[in-house]
Write a protein that holds these residues in place. Structure first.
Motif, PDB file in Angstrom:
ATOM      1  N   UNK A 107       0.651  -1.329   0.052  1.00 44.72           N
ATOM      2  CA  UNK A 107      -0.036  -0.108   0.078  1.00 44.72           C
ATOM      3  C   UNK A 107       1.005   1.107   0.149  1.00 44.72           C
ATOM      4  N   UNK A 108       1.772   1.255   0.859  1.00 36.18           N
ATOM      5  CA  UNK A 108       2.730   2.504   0.979  1.00 36.18           C
ATOM      6  C   UNK A 108       3.517   2.832  -0.308  1.00 36.18           C
ATOM      7  N   UNK A 109       4.118   1.818  -1.060  1.00 29.39           N
ATOM      8  CA  UNK A 109       4.656   1.889  -2.408  1.00 29.39           C
ATOM      9  C   UNK A 109       3.653   2.402  -3.557  1.00 29.39           C
ATOM     10  N   UNK A 110       2.528   1.844  -3.388  1.00 25.89           N
ATOM     11  CA  UNK A 110       1.477   2.470  -4.298  1.00 25.89           C
ATOM     12  C   UNK A 110       0.944   3.800  -3.997  1.00 25.89           C
ATOM     13  N   UNK A 111       0.966   4.129  -2.729  1.00 26.74           N
ATOM     14  CA  UNK A 111       0.701   5.519  -2.302  1.00 26.74           C
ATOM     15  C   UNK A 111       1.578   6.578  -2.699  1.00 26.74           C
ATOM     16  N   UNK A 112       2.995   6.297  -2.979  1.00 26.96           N
ATOM     17  CA  UNK A 112       3.876   7.318  -3.318  1.00 26.96           C
ATOM     18  C   UNK A 112       3.621   8.053  -4.174  1.00 26.96           C
ATOM     19  N   UNK A 113       3.078   7.645  -5.538  1.00 28.29           N
ATOM     20  CA  UNK A 113       2.856   8.583  -6.663  1.00 28.29           C
ATOM     21  C   UNK A 113       1.667   9.728  -6.215  1.00 28.29           C
ATOM     22  N   UNK A 114       0.812   9.478  -5.274  1.00 31.65           N
ATOM     23  CA  UNK A 114      -0.167  10.343  -5.041  1.00 31.65           C
ATOM     24  C   UNK A 114       0.268  11.679  -4.329  1.00 31.65           C
ATOM     25  N   UNK A 115       1.349  11.449  -3.878  1.00 32.51           N
ATOM     26  CA  UNK A 115       2.279  12.674  -3.186  1.00 32.51           C
ATOM     27  C   UNK A 115       3.311  13.313  -4.015  1.00 32.51           C
ATOM     28  N   UNK A 116       3.073  12.757  -5.526  1.00 32.62           N
ATOM     29  CA  UNK A 116       4.039  13.403  -6.437  1.00 32.62           C
ATOM     30  C   UNK A 116       5.579  13.123  -6.024  1.00 32.62           C
ATOM     31  N   UNK A 117       5.618  12.089  -5.446  1.00 35.69           N
ATOM     32  CA  UNK A 117       7.178  11.653  -4.655  1.00 35.69           C
ATOM     33  C   UNK A 117       7.671  10.534  -5.832  1.00 35.69           C
ATOM     34  N   UNK A 118       9.026  10.156  -5.653  1.00 36.45           N
ATOM     35  CA  UNK A 118       9.597   9.243  -6.431  1.00 36.45           C
ATOM     36  C   UNK A 118      10.268   8.383  -5.486  1.00 36.45           C
ATOM     37  N   UNK A 119      10.474   6.804  -5.836  1.00 37.03           N
ATOM     38  CA  UNK A 119      11.030   5.948  -5.073  1.00 37.03           C
ATOM     39  C   UNK A 119      12.592   5.853  -5.683  1.00 37.03           C
ATOM     40  N   UNK A 120      13.634   5.748  -4.979  1.00 35.82           N
ATOM     41  CA  UNK A 120      14.889   5.706  -5.702  1.00 35.82           C
ATOM     42  C   UNK A 120      15.123   4.003  -6.220  1.00 35.82           C
ATOM     43  N   UNK A 121      15.565   3.993  -7.454  1.00 38.67           N
ATOM     44  CA  UNK A 121      15.858   2.664  -8.284  1.00 38.67           C
ATOM     45  C   UNK A 121      17.138   3.059  -8.789  1.00 38.67           C
ATOM     46  N   UNK A 122      17.870   2.043  -9.121  1.00 43.52           N
ATOM     47  CA  UNK A 122      19.044   2.085  -9.769  1.00 43.52           C
ATOM     48  C   UNK A 122      18.551   1.866 -11.259  1.00 43.52           C
ATOM     49  N   UNK A 123      19.471   2.601 -12.098  1.00 44.42           N
ATOM     50  CA  UNK A 123      18.992   2.717 -13.517  1.00 44.42           C
ATOM     51  C   UNK A 123      19.037   1.430 -13.951  1.00 44.42           C
ATOM     52  N   UNK A 124      18.128   1.025 -14.930  1.00 42.82           N
ATOM     53  CA  UNK A 124      18.054  -0.438 -15.649  1.00 42.82           C
ATOM     54  C   UNK A 124      18.418  -0.197 -17.208  1.00 42.82           C
ATOM     55  N   UNK A 125      18.524  -1.321 -17.806  1.00 46.09           N
ATOM     56  CA  UNK A 125      18.877  -1.371 -19.203  1.00 46.09           C
ATOM     57  C   UNK A 125      17.715  -0.967 -19.994  1.00 46.09           C
TER      58      UNK A 125
END
Length: 418
Positions: A390-408
């Motif tokens: 739920x928390x991960x899905x709610x991130x975008x409602x607050x105009x925030x971004x979760x850090x992820x290492x760049x992928x190919x």
């Protein structure tokens, strides 16, 4: 006695010499004694085993059942023929004094062994019985039994030496004192295990059934056995790890008993928020955030306090940085707190919070710290996954971004030139 010389007379009547008849008579008597001893052993086993088994079935306690399972009655039955041989052999060997002394020593040593077997079987029955009792099933009964057996074996060996070499007890004790350094060196692990077993038991450091983690030995599971030398741990992957008992007092390990006996199991996990996605929230954006039910009341009270502060201090709000403001990360953190507090699987009597950790090169860690009411592993993992889904899905409602290492996935396909 004449009863043991009948064969001698027969052999003399058929022209055997005195010496030959004497040895032939001895051989016949030994054969008769062996046959009688075998019959006595057979009959006593039948009588004792059957009688003991019938008695055990009629009683309500299970202790006598364990005595039967550990063959105490069988070892007791061996005493009957052994005592018969012990008393009749000296009479048969009356004319062979040298062999009589050797035979007597052998029988005495065998009686010592048999008594040890009887005591060991009885102690094993006591151990099995105590392990069924709720007040003892988490105690290291195996260690206690092993300590008792070591003491008994020490006395037994001492007694055997005294019988074999006709040595006095005080002389043996003096000899043991002289070689004590060698004994300590040989039995170092046993002595360390003995001391550690006592400390573990007295200090209640580990019980059977405890979940322990010991990274040094790759142990992570439930304690299934504690004995003098080792502690057996059944890991959660169904493998078994053997840990030296003395390592429990010399090395560090984690015992999860406190968690199991407490009111909850801790959740302590974070997500990483990109720092450049954190910003102030404008008044126009607050209208959309008010639609989030868990935040509507908080926004009303919080924004009212902020407006009052800015007005009293004549804050120039032409720039958002001036004065006090709400941020999207602050609202997100408050939303997580409200969500966790309202989650039915969280223990409300224990600590609950959503906090920032030290920012890192990978972003801002936002951590959930709470305790689930259900401590079972599978259910605990399910509850924690449900919350973070739920928390991960709610991130975008607050105009925030979760850090992820760049992928190919974002790389363009390389097209070679003609």
């Amino acid at each position: 006695m004449d009863i043991f010389n009948w064969a001698y007379k027969i052999f003399r009547d058929i022209d055997f010499s005195h010496t030959s008849a004497l040895y032939a008579n001895l051989a016949v008597n030994i054969a008769v004694i062996c046959i009688v001893a075998y019959l006595l052993d057979f009959l006593s086993k039948k009588i004792l085993v059957v009688a003991f088994g019938a008695f055990a079935k009629r009683t309500k306690t299970s202790f006598d059942d364990f005595l039967v399972e550990n063959k105490v009655s069988k070892y007791l039955a061996h005493l009957v023929p052994l005592l018969f041989i012990y008393h009749t052999a000296p009479i048969v060997l009356d004319s062979f004094k040298y062999w009589e002394g050797i035979f007597e020593k052998c029988i005495t040593i065998f009686i010592i062994f048999l008594i040890l077997w009887i005591v060991r079987s009885t102690l094993n029955a006591i151990k099995d019985y105590l392990k069924q009792q709720p007040s003892y099933n988490d105690k290291p009964i195996d260690s206690y039994i092993q300590v008792i057996m070591i003491v008994l074996w020490t006395f037994a060996v001492t007694g055997m030496v005294m019988v074999l070499f006709n040595v006095e007890f005080l002389k043996i004790v003096g000899t043991f004192g002289a070689v004590s350094a060698v004994v300590i060196l040989i039995f170092k692990d046993t002595i360390l295990g003995f001391v550690a077993s006592i400390q573990v038991s007295v200090n209640d450091m580990v019980r059977i059934g405890d979940w322990i983690t010991m990274e040094k030995y790759s142990a992570d599971g439930d304690v299934i056995e504690i004995n003098l030398a080792t502690v057996k741990v059944r890991n959660f992957d169904n493998t078994t790890t053997t840990v030296p008992t003395y390592s429990l007092i010399s090395d560090s390990f984690r015992n999860w008993r406190g968690m199991v006996n407490s009111g909850g199991r801790r959740i302590k996990r974070h997500i990483l928020i990109k720092a450049n996605s954190v910003r102030f929230v404008s008044k126009e954006e607050l209208d959309s955030f008010r639609k989030i039910q868990l935040l509507s009341s908080y926004i009303e009270h919080r924004q009212s306090d902020i407006d009052k502060y800015n007005l009293q201090n004549s804050i120039d709000k032409s720039e958002a940085i001036n004065g006090r403001n709400l941020t999207n990360l602050g609202l997100f953190r408050k939303y997580i707190s409200q969500y966790v507090e309202n989650h039915p699987a969280i223990n409300k009597d224990l600590t609950m919070m959503c906090r920032h950790l030290q920012p890192t090169e990978k972003g801002i860690p936002v951590e959930i710290y709470a305790f689930t009411s259900d401590k079972r592993w599978v259910n605990y993992e399910y509850i924690m996954a449900d919350i973070f889904d739920h928390v991960i899905a709610a991130v975008r409602y607050f105009d925030l971004e979760i850090f992820e290492l760049p992928s190919n996935d974002n790389k363009t396909n390389y097209i070679p030139e003609d």
